[in-house]
Write a protein that holds these residues in place. Structure first.
Motif, PDB file in Angstrom:
ATOM      1  N   ASN A  82       0.827  -1.198   0.000  1.00 25.15           N
ATOM      2  CA  ASN A  82       0.000   0.000   0.000  1.00 25.15           C
ATOM      3  C   ASN A  82       0.868   1.257   0.000  1.00 25.15           C
ATOM      4  OD1 ASN A  82      -2.378   1.550   0.220  1.00 25.15           O
ATOM      5  ND2 ASN A  82      -2.035   1.778   2.426  1.00 25.15           N
ATOM      6  N   PHE A  83       0.546   2.194  -0.892  1.00 24.17           N
ATOM      7  CA  PHE A  83       1.152   3.528  -0.869  1.00 24.17           C
ATOM      8  C   PHE A  83       0.089   4.473  -0.304  1.00 24.17           C
ATOM      9  CE2 PHE A  83       5.114   2.966  -3.255  1.00 24.17           C
ATOM     10  CZ  PHE A  83       4.933   1.684  -3.751  1.00 24.17           C
ATOM     11  N   PRO A  84       0.146   4.735   1.012  1.00 22.48           N
ATOM     12  CA  PRO A  84      -0.932   5.521   1.628  1.00 22.48           C
ATOM     13  C   PRO A  84      -1.013   6.928   1.027  1.00 22.48           C
ATOM     14  CG  PRO A  84       0.842   5.101   3.221  1.00 22.48           C
ATOM     15  CD  PRO A  84       1.179   4.349   1.983  1.00 22.48           C
ATOM     16  N   LYS A  85       0.159   7.430   0.596  1.00 22.18           N
ATOM     17  CA  LYS A  85       0.229   8.743  -0.033  1.00 22.18           C
ATOM     18  C   LYS A  85       1.267   8.571  -1.132  1.00 22.18           C
ATOM     19  CE  LYS A  85      -1.142  12.967   0.147  1.00 22.18           C
ATOM     20  NZ  LYS A  85      -1.567  12.741  -1.242  1.00 22.18           N
ATOM     21  N   PHE A  86       1.026   9.146  -2.303  1.00 17.00           N
ATOM     22  CA  PHE A  86       1.973   8.883  -3.401  1.00 17.00           C
ATOM     23  C   PHE A  86       3.389   9.337  -3.057  1.00 17.00           C
ATOM     24  CE2 PHE A  86       0.709  13.242  -4.202  1.00 17.00           C
ATOM     25  CZ  PHE A  86       1.888  13.833  -4.635  1.00 17.00           C
ATOM     26  N   SER A  87       3.491  10.309  -2.138  1.00 21.93           N
ATOM     27  CA  SER A  87       4.809  10.833  -1.790  1.00 21.93           C
ATOM     28  C   SER A  87       5.517   9.996  -0.718  1.00 21.93           C
ATOM     29  CB  SER A  87       4.661  12.271  -1.301  1.00 21.93           C
ATOM     30  OG  SER A  87       3.699  12.314  -0.249  1.00 21.93           O
ATOM     31  N   GLY A 112      -3.365   1.654  -3.338  1.00 23.70           N
ATOM     32  CA  GLY A 112      -3.409   2.885  -2.557  1.00 23.70           C
ATOM     33  C   GLY A 112      -3.364   4.105  -3.458  1.00 23.70           C
ATOM     34  N   ASP A 113      -2.529   5.079  -3.078  1.00 28.29           N
ATOM     35  CA  ASP A 113      -2.451   6.343  -3.816  1.00 28.29           C
ATOM     36  C   ASP A 113      -1.490   6.176  -4.996  1.00 28.29           C
ATOM     37  OD1 ASP A 113      -3.292   8.959  -4.149  1.00 28.29           O
ATOM     38  OD2 ASP A 113      -1.691   9.800  -2.907  1.00 28.29           O
ATOM     39  N   VAL A 114      -1.885   5.311  -5.923  1.00 25.46           N
ATOM     40  CA  VAL A 114      -1.019   4.974  -7.062  1.00 25.46           C
ATOM     41  C   VAL A 114      -1.363   5.905  -8.228  1.00 25.46           C
ATOM     42  CG1 VAL A 114      -0.396   3.163  -8.703  1.00 25.46           C
ATOM     43  CG2 VAL A 114      -0.861   2.581  -6.308  1.00 25.46           C
ATOM     44  N   LEU A 115      -0.396   6.750  -8.598  1.00 20.21           N
ATOM     45  CA  LEU A 115      -0.621   7.726  -9.666  1.00 20.21           C
ATOM     46  C   LEU A 115       0.243   7.381 -10.881  1.00 20.21           C
ATOM     47  CD1 LEU A 115      -0.545  11.003  -7.518  1.00 20.21           C
ATOM     48  CD2 LEU A 115      -2.433   9.411  -7.870  1.00 20.21           C
ATOM     49  N   LEU A 116      -0.030   8.052 -11.983  1.00 17.22           N
ATOM     50  CA  LEU A 116       0.659   7.712 -13.234  1.00 17.22           C
ATOM     51  C   LEU A 116       2.170   7.899 -13.161  1.00 17.22           C
ATOM     52  CD1 LEU A 116      -1.888   9.352 -15.700  1.00 17.22           C
ATOM     53  CD2 LEU A 116      -1.307   6.906 -15.603  1.00 17.22           C
ATOM     54  N   ASP A 117       2.606   8.994 -12.531  1.00 15.89           N
ATOM     55  CA  ASP A 117       4.026   9.313 -12.593  1.00 15.89           C
ATOM     56  C   ASP A 117       4.876   8.506 -11.622  1.00 15.89           C
ATOM     57  OD1 ASP A 117       4.248  11.522 -14.640  1.00 15.89           O
ATOM     58  OD2 ASP A 117       2.555  12.172 -13.417  1.00 15.89           O
TER      59      ASP A 117
ATOM     60  N   ASP B  21       5.500  16.201 -21.004  1.00 12.11           N
ATOM     61  CA  ASP B  21       4.222  15.522 -20.833  1.00 12.11           C
ATOM     62  C   ASP B  21       3.606  15.850 -19.462  1.00 12.11           C
ATOM     63  OD1 ASP B  21       2.410  13.216 -21.880  1.00 12.11           O
ATOM     64  OD2 ASP B  21       2.877  12.640 -19.816  1.00 12.11           O
ATOM     65  N   GLN B  22       4.454  15.840 -18.435  1.00 14.65           N
ATOM     66  CA  GLN B  22       3.937  16.139 -17.090  1.00 14.65           C
ATOM     67  C   GLN B  22       3.422  17.576 -17.016  1.00 14.65           C
ATOM     68  OE1 GLN B  22       7.477  15.069 -14.856  1.00 14.65           O
ATOM     69  NE2 GLN B  22       6.725  12.992 -14.458  1.00 14.65           N
ATOM     70  N   THR B  23       4.162  18.496 -17.612  1.00 12.57           N
ATOM     71  CA  THR B  23       3.741  19.897 -17.593  1.00 12.57           C
ATOM     72  C   THR B  23       2.416  20.068 -18.335  1.00 12.57           C
ATOM     73  OG1 THR B  23       6.058  20.539 -17.583  1.00 12.57           O
ATOM     74  CG2 THR B  23       4.478  22.268 -18.095  1.00 12.57           C
ATOM     75  N   GLU B  24       2.290  19.384 -19.482  1.00 15.39           N
ATOM     76  CA  GLU B  24       1.035  19.483 -20.237  1.00 15.39           C
ATOM     77  C   GLU B  24      -0.130  18.955 -19.413  1.00 15.39           C
ATOM     78  OE1 GLU B  24       3.171  19.061 -24.591  1.00 15.39           O
ATOM     79  OE2 GLU B  24       1.871  17.418 -23.904  1.00 15.39           O
ATOM     80  N   ARG B  25       0.091  17.828 -18.734  1.00 12.82           N
ATOM     81  CA  ARG B  25      -0.992  17.291 -17.910  1.00 12.82           C
ATOM     82  C   ARG B  25      -1.319  18.223 -16.752  1.00 12.82           C
ATOM     83  NH1 ARG B  25       0.817  12.345 -15.750  1.00 12.82           N
ATOM     84  NH2 ARG B  25       2.743  12.370 -16.947  1.00 12.82           N
ATOM     85  N   ALA B  26      -0.277  18.873 -16.203  1.00  9.88           N
ATOM     86  CA  ALA B  26      -0.532  19.814 -15.099  1.00  9.88           C
ATOM     87  C   ALA B  26      -1.332  21.014 -15.607  1.00  9.88           C
ATOM     88  CB  ALA B  26       0.779  20.274 -14.481  1.00  9.88           C
ATOM     89  N   ALA B  32      -3.292  17.328  -9.891  1.00 12.65           N
ATOM     90  CA  ALA B  32      -3.581  18.312  -8.856  1.00 12.65           C
ATOM     91  C   ALA B  32      -2.289  19.034  -8.495  1.00 12.65           C
ATOM     92  CB  ALA B  32      -4.150  17.617  -7.620  1.00 12.65           C
ATOM     93  N   GLU B  33      -2.425  20.244  -7.984  1.00 17.97           N
ATOM     94  CA  GLU B  33      -1.248  21.033  -7.603  1.00 17.97           C
ATOM     95  C   GLU B  33      -0.288  20.209  -6.736  1.00 17.97           C
ATOM     96  OE1 GLU B  33       0.151  23.793  -8.470  1.00 17.97           O
ATOM     97  OE2 GLU B  33       1.620  23.785  -6.842  1.00 17.97           O
ATOM     98  N   GLU B  34      -0.835  19.521  -5.740  1.00 23.64           N
ATOM     99  CA  GLU B  34       0.050  18.764  -4.842  1.00 23.64           C
ATOM    100  C   GLU B  34       0.669  17.543  -5.522  1.00 23.64           C
ATOM    101  OE1 GLU B  34      -1.492  16.359  -1.817  1.00 23.64           O
ATOM    102  OE2 GLU B  34      -2.944  15.487  -3.189  1.00 23.64           O
ATOM    103  N   GLU B  35       0.053  17.083  -6.600  1.00 20.98           N
ATOM    104  CA  GLU B  35       0.631  15.954  -7.327  1.00 20.98           C
ATOM    105  C   GLU B  35       1.750  16.409  -8.262  1.00 20.98           C
ATOM    106  OE1 GLU B  35      -3.693  13.697  -7.355  1.00 20.98           O
ATOM    107  OE2 GLU B  35      -2.798  14.292  -9.273  1.00 20.98           O
TER     108      GLU B  35
END
Ligand code: HEM
Ligand code: SF4
Lengths: 168, 550
Positions: A82-87, A112-117, B21-26, B32-35
């Protein structure tokens, strides 16, 4: 049913459910008709009951110690982290330890907080299944898994750091 | 200097495409700002008081003239025509537009530059001594090892989301520490063991900021081939056990303190035992291969130009002063190390215009094999200048404002951007630097005072290294007004120490006279050979307190 992304970016569905840690004094509520992922320490505590079952896997939270499963990992069909927060980057170390130290060979799933990047890092740390956070565009997963065609370091995906490839 | 091969080039290009790519998505609202925040930070992009701020990586401070020219062009095309040399040997732009950043990165990649990991909670640019490879007393040239660390730490998949930022510095000189390694998360001192083998003494858990600490030694000798596996063990222990609940307690220094250095070292050793013979272990071939990039330039067989210099000195007092202060001894006869000071009074320390960047590039081509080094004191070094051309160089740089002969003196101030640029600032720092420079404008007096590090930060984040200044100045906020606290006795050298706070803080206008009083105490108490730091260490803080708060 969660959409599950594979290492190559393809998407499939399955019905593994993550069972949250029960509150103090409560017992695990495992569905009868669905494969389930339970907290790893509880699997170990109920070893006699759970071991050998192909419909029971485990999950680790980011502060958990994968060391507890040393010697048992390959008895499990699926291990999730689990990634509770992506960071929160602890899951990457857990992934590498499960694969590289304890020799786990079956499916390892990021939840969990799984994001694309973050997918590219998960891939290199041994994860081969990713459950993307529901609001993210799953069609972009393949691209985000493949921004890089190589890396400098050895990690789970390769034994050969670039400095060894260059030398040969 | 290191040159990219096809692998480095490919990854640099892929990184630019990824960030685009990341900048375009942002910009499209998909992130989200925090992402987006950690993604842009890992590309050196802060959003600050005036605009985004882009920190461009200069690996261990080394740059070629074509890179300087490209930076000049970028500052002209995308910014306001100037750049800033930072206290971590990097370069910063203060006003790029977010949507231009992918194009800037593409332009940088063409000259083998980037902004990767110059910010964010990841492994940052590795720094080292600006005199590496040209000085007499180094154990070995540290730059190949810095490059080894650069490659290992770049896009490391396990360590992209650490509890907090992570800085590594390497030093190789036995007598000086121009890299301030003991105030880094990991400080590596090159050493030889009794058998004559090369390795590192490893300090972990130094750092400035809110809780300044000198890094304790956790391993007295690490063989060179074990460098990366050991770093990986330290980072893994930190990644797993460093605190994530409180940003202010998340640096590795807090973990080292909590476990004690011995307890921390034990955990690292245990982890390392598992991985020390993994494929990440360096090979002699790998190190030798990197070393081929750091071979000596085509030095000519020269004699020292002692007589010529003596007569030039005799005729030109300014040249004499400059030679004494801004020029250092080179390991090759007939060559010298020149520091161009970016500390002209009235210019923020470390700031350069686009034109000046090009001038530095021209000087590098003409006098120093086309290479320069950025120093953490925010100056620029030409490391390989022929002695018989020093006079010519001095004449060339004087009108360019790089010839202020104040290196290592009180007015060679280290200063963060402070309240003029930085949203976190409690107070401005640049005007304080300038006021002190104006107060001490007599070079002979400065020389008489000898080496004094004066470091200024606009808040406790300590970007200006105030804790390790012999005199440190820290901006504080008192009921909405800007005040300055002074500390004395800091050092970032081998005898590293954190300065002690003198007492209640001062208004900005009082700062020059307060510094004067501190200097007066030194002058009245010193013995013949003592530096400011020596005297302070002998007499303690009391005499300074008495005079300043009298
Ligand atoms: C203008 C925007 C800037 C912001 C918002 C900023 C922010 C920070 C913060 C929050 C810290 C404390 C980190 C910690 O203790 O964990 C820090 C430390 C530091 N920054 Fe900056 N900074 C800025 C610019 C700079 C610049 C321009 C330089 C170089 C001149 C710089 C060099 C450093 C250094 C050397 C440290 C101390 C490292 C340590 O704590 O060990 N920063 N910065
Ligand atoms: S020390 Fe504070 S004021 Fe100065 S640049 Fe760093 S964060 Fe900003």
């Amino acid at each position: 049913m969660p959409n599950v992304i594979s290492r190559d970016g393809s998407i499939r569905q399955d019905n593994w459910t993550v069972i949250p840690r029960p509150a103090e004094g409560e017992s695990l509520d495992i569905p009868a008709d669905q494969p389930a992922l339970i907290p790893a320490d509880l699997w170990l505590a109920g070893y006699d009951h759970f071991s050998g079952r192909q419909d029971i896997g485990v999950w680790f939270d980011s502060h958990d110690e994968p060391e507890i499963l040393d010697g048992h990992v390959n008895e499990l069909p699926v291990i999730a982290v689990n990634f509770p927060k992506f960071s929160d980057g602890r899951g990457y170390s857990i992934g590498r330890l499960l694969r590289e130290r304890f020799g786990y060979v079956n499916e390892m799933r990021a939840i969990g907080d799984v994001l694309l990047d973050q997918l590219q890092f998960m891939k290199r740390c041994g994860f081969d299944a990713y459950v993307l956070r529901a609001d993210k565009d799953i069609t972009k997963a393949e691209k985000c898994l493949n921004f890089f065609s190589q890396g400098y370091q050895a990690a789970t995906d390769t034994d050969i750091p670039l400095f060894r490839r260059r030398a040969s | 200097m290191y040159v990219y091969d096809e692998h480095d080039r490919q990854m640099a290009a892929e990184r630019v495409a990824q960030f685009r790519d990341q900048t375009e998505r942002a910009l499209a609202g998909e992130l989200a700002e925090e992402e987006f925040l950690p993604l842009r930070l890992q590309n050196g992009l802060y959003v600050q008081r005036l605009a985004p701020m882009l920190r461009i990586c200069v690996p261990y401070g080394m740059m070629r003239s074509n890179q300087l020219r490209r930076l000049a062009r970028i500052t002209r095309d995308y910014d306001k025509g100037y750049a800033h040399f930072t206290t971590r040997q990097n370069v910063q732009l203060n006003w790029p537009a977010l949507e231009d950043v992918p194009d800037i990165l593409a332009e940088l990649a063409e000259v083998e530059m980037h902004a990767n990991q110059t910010s964010g909670n990841c492994i940052r640019n590795t720094t080292t001594d600006q005199f590496s490879g040209v000085q007499f007393d180094e154990i070995a040239d540290p730059r190949p090892y810095c490059e080894v660390i650069r490659q290992w730490s770049t896009f490391h998949p396990e360590f992209a989301f650490l509890p907090r930022k992570f800085k590594v510095a390497v030093n190789a000189s036995e007598h000086t520490d121009r890299a301030a390694i003991q105030v880094h998360d990991i400080g590596l001192q090159m050493v030889r063991n009794d058998a004559g083998e090369l390795g590192f003494r490893v300090h972990v858990g130094g750092g400035l900021g809110r809780t300044p600490m000198v890094g304790p030694v956790i391993r007295s000798f690490l063989p060179e081939l074990d460098l990366l596996t050991y770093l990986e063990a330290v980072l893994r222990v930190y990644n797993r056990y460093g605190r994530r609940d409180n940003k202010f307690k998340a640096r590795i220094k807090i973990l080292v303190k909590a476990l004690t250095p011995a307890g921390f070292a034990e955990k690292v050793e245990a982890e390392w035992q598992h991985i020390k013979d993994s494929p990440t272990k360096l090979t002699p071939e790998a190190i030798n291969r990197i070393k081929t990039y750091f071979t000596e330039p085509d030095y000519m067989a020269l004699e020292n130009a002692t007589d010529t210099l003596a007569s030039q000195r005799f005729e030109h007092r300014g040249f004499d002063q400059w030679l004494t202060h801004n020029v250092d001894t080179h390991k090759k006869p007939g060559y010298a190390i020149v520091t161009l000071t970016m500390k002209k009074t009235g210019t923020p320390p470390g700031d350069v215009s686009d034109r000046q960047l090009e001038q530095i590039a021209d000087l590098a081509d003409e006098f120093s094999f086309g290479e320069v080094r950025v120093t953490h004191q925010q100056n620029v070094v030409l490391a390989d200048v022929r002695q018989d051309r020093l006079f010519e160089l001095w004449q060339a740089i004087t009108p360019m404002d790089f010839g202020t002969a104040n290196l290592n003196t009180l007015t060679d101030v280290i200063c963060c951007p402070g309240g003029d640029y930085c949203a976190l600032a409690n107070a401005k720092s640049i005007p304080v630097a300038e006021a002190i420079q104006r107060q001490f404008d007599d070079l002979d007096y400065l020389y008489d005072l000898g080496n004094i590090d004066l470091n200024i930060s606009g808040c406790m984040n300590a970007c200006g290294h105030h804790h390790v200044g012999n005199i440190g100045v820290l901006g504080v906020d008192k009921k909405g007004e800007e005040f300055y606290q002074i500390s004395l006795g800091g050092s970032s050298q081998h005898d590293a120490s954190i300065g002690k706070i003198l007492g209640p803080s001062f208004a900005r206008d009082d700062m020059p006279s307060v510094v004067s009083k501190i200097i007066d105490v030194y002058v009245s108490k010193r013995t013949e050979e003592e530096t400011f730091l020596d005297t302070y260490r002998r007499v303690g803080i009391e005499p300074f307190k008495e005079r300043v708060y009298a």
